[in-house]
Design a protein around this motif. Structure first.
Motif, PDB file in Angstrom:
ATOM      1  N   PHE A  73      53.839  22.543  23.567  1.00  0.00           N
ATOM      2  CA  PHE A  73      52.539  22.755  24.170  1.00  0.00           C
ATOM      3  C   PHE A  73      51.091  22.665  23.463  1.00  0.00           C
ATOM      4  O   PHE A  73      51.108  23.431  22.315  1.00  0.00           O
ATOM      5  CB  PHE A  73      52.698  24.164  25.187  1.00  0.00           C
ATOM      6  N   SER A 122      42.345  28.529  34.327  1.00  0.00           N
ATOM      7  CA  SER A 122      41.670  27.280  34.627  1.00  0.00           C
ATOM      8  C   SER A 122      41.686  26.472  35.996  1.00  0.00           C
ATOM      9  O   SER A 122      42.907  26.736  36.672  1.00  0.00           O
ATOM     10  CB  SER A 122      42.171  26.393  33.409  1.00  0.00           C
ATOM     11  N   THR A 181      43.190  23.771  36.135  1.00  0.00           N
ATOM     12  CA  THR A 181      44.621  23.293  35.959  1.00  0.00           C
ATOM     13  C   THR A 181      45.507  24.082  36.319  1.00  0.00           C
ATOM     14  O   THR A 181      46.258  23.703  37.207  1.00  0.00           O
ATOM     15  CB  THR A 181      44.967  22.872  34.573  1.00  0.00           C
ATOM     16  N   ALA A 218      50.394  26.515  33.249  1.00  0.00           N
ATOM     17  CA  ALA A 218      50.689  25.404  34.418  1.00  0.00           C
ATOM     18  C   ALA A 218      51.719  25.024  34.627  1.00  0.00           C
ATOM     19  O   ALA A 218      52.305  24.809  35.864  1.00  0.00           O
ATOM     20  CB  ALA A 218      49.453  24.382  34.157  1.00  0.00           C
ATOM     21  N   GLU A 219      52.426  24.471  33.592  1.00  0.00           N
ATOM     22  CA  GLU A 219      53.856  24.134  33.828  1.00  0.00           C
ATOM     23  C   GLU A 219      54.808  25.095  34.313  1.00  0.00           C
ATOM     24  O   GLU A 219      55.634  24.906  35.334  1.00  0.00           O
ATOM     25  CB  GLU A 219      54.385  23.621  32.504  1.00  0.00           C
ATOM     26  N   ASP A 235      47.513  27.664  28.123  1.00  0.00           N
ATOM     27  CA  ASP A 235      47.178  27.380  29.566  1.00  0.00           C
ATOM     28  C   ASP A 235      48.036  26.201  30.175  1.00  0.00           C
ATOM     29  O   ASP A 235      48.354  26.144  31.131  1.00  0.00           O
ATOM     30  CB  ASP A 235      45.847  26.923  29.142  1.00  0.00           C
ATOM     31  N   ASP A 236      48.110  25.198  29.137  1.00  0.00           N
ATOM     32  CA  ASP A 236      49.286  24.273  29.607  1.00  0.00           C
ATOM     33  C   ASP A 236      50.550  24.761  29.736  1.00  0.00           C
ATOM     34  O   ASP A 236      51.027  24.228  30.879  1.00  0.00           O
ATOM     35  CB  ASP A 236      49.232  23.027  28.374  1.00  0.00           C
ATOM     36  N   SER A 274      48.451  24.268  24.487  1.00  0.00           N
ATOM     37  CA  SER A 274      47.901  25.515  24.667  1.00  0.00           C
ATOM     38  C   SER A 274      48.771  26.659  25.588  1.00  0.00           C
ATOM     39  O   SER A 274      49.660  25.982  26.236  1.00  0.00           O
ATOM     40  CB  SER A 274      46.464  25.638  25.032  1.00  0.00           C
TER      41      SER A 274
END
Length: 199
Positions: free
Chosen positions: A52, A122, A124, A60-61, A56-57, A54
């Motif tokens: 990943f 975020s 996202t 989201a996932e 944050d990514d 971040s």
């Protein structure tokens, strides 16, 4: 050192997403550090950025994966139709507003456990959360339309779906917020909203 296979990498990524789903629902995104998360996934801290870009990514996932599982359960329950305990939406309400769901803070529906995080993070994460909410609204609306075919308009169907999801998420969030200090109040919130899911 043996080279990691593509299958191993995919399995490691899945372990991270599953651990994140549990931990983020239980503690909130901000309260979970990457080192703690990777330990929970059975991996080393340094390997995080191989999967990943971040946190944050990952959030989201993990949010998307949690909603996918939850919506799959909802779809299955709706497809089963009515049984001895009642129509599908009654079973949804009874299951959602149960003490077992309240007490499983690291599992269950992400709509209640990630509601605050989605609003604080975020676009996202918020977009993934919004897609999950729409999934619930679509499922509820389709079931309301089936149960009241020809009796209510498509706008009324949508409004009922919004009201139902809002009641479920709000009741669960409140019940969890007071469950340790006022368990009787927590139970009362769940019991009352089970009895009057649409107000």
């Amino acid at each position: 050192m043996p080279r990691i296979t593509r299958e191993d990498k995919a399995r490691n990524r899945q372990n991270i997403v599953e651990a994140a789903g549990r931990m983020f629902r239980s503690k909130g995104v901000d309260a979970v550090g990457i080192a703690e998360l990777m330990k929970e996934a059975g991996l080393t801290h340094g390997g995080f950025y191989n999967h990943f870009a971040s946190k944050d990514d990952l959030a989201a996932e993990a949010c998307g994966a949690s909603f996918k599982a939850s919506l799959g359960s909802l779809e299955q329950l709706l497809e089963e139709g009515a049984d001895l305990t009642g129509p599908p939406l009654k079973r949804v309400v009874d299951n959602y507003l149960s003490a077992a769901h309240r007490d499983a803070s690291d599992g269950g529906c992400p709509s209640a456990s990630l509601v605050i995080d989605a609003g604080r993070h975020s676009d996202t994460i918020q977009s993934v959360y919004a897609a999950g909410v729409e999934g619930y609204l679509t499922g509820f609306a389709e079931e309301f339309a089936r149960e009241h075919e020809g009796e209510i308009t498509s706008q009324e169907v949508r409004e009922r779906a919004v009201l139902l999801l809002s009641r479920l998420v709000g009741a669960m969030a409140l019940a969890r917020a007071v469950s340790h200090v006022q368990p009787e109040l927590s139970d009362e919130i769940l019991r009352t909203c089970r009895a009057h899911p649409l107000g």
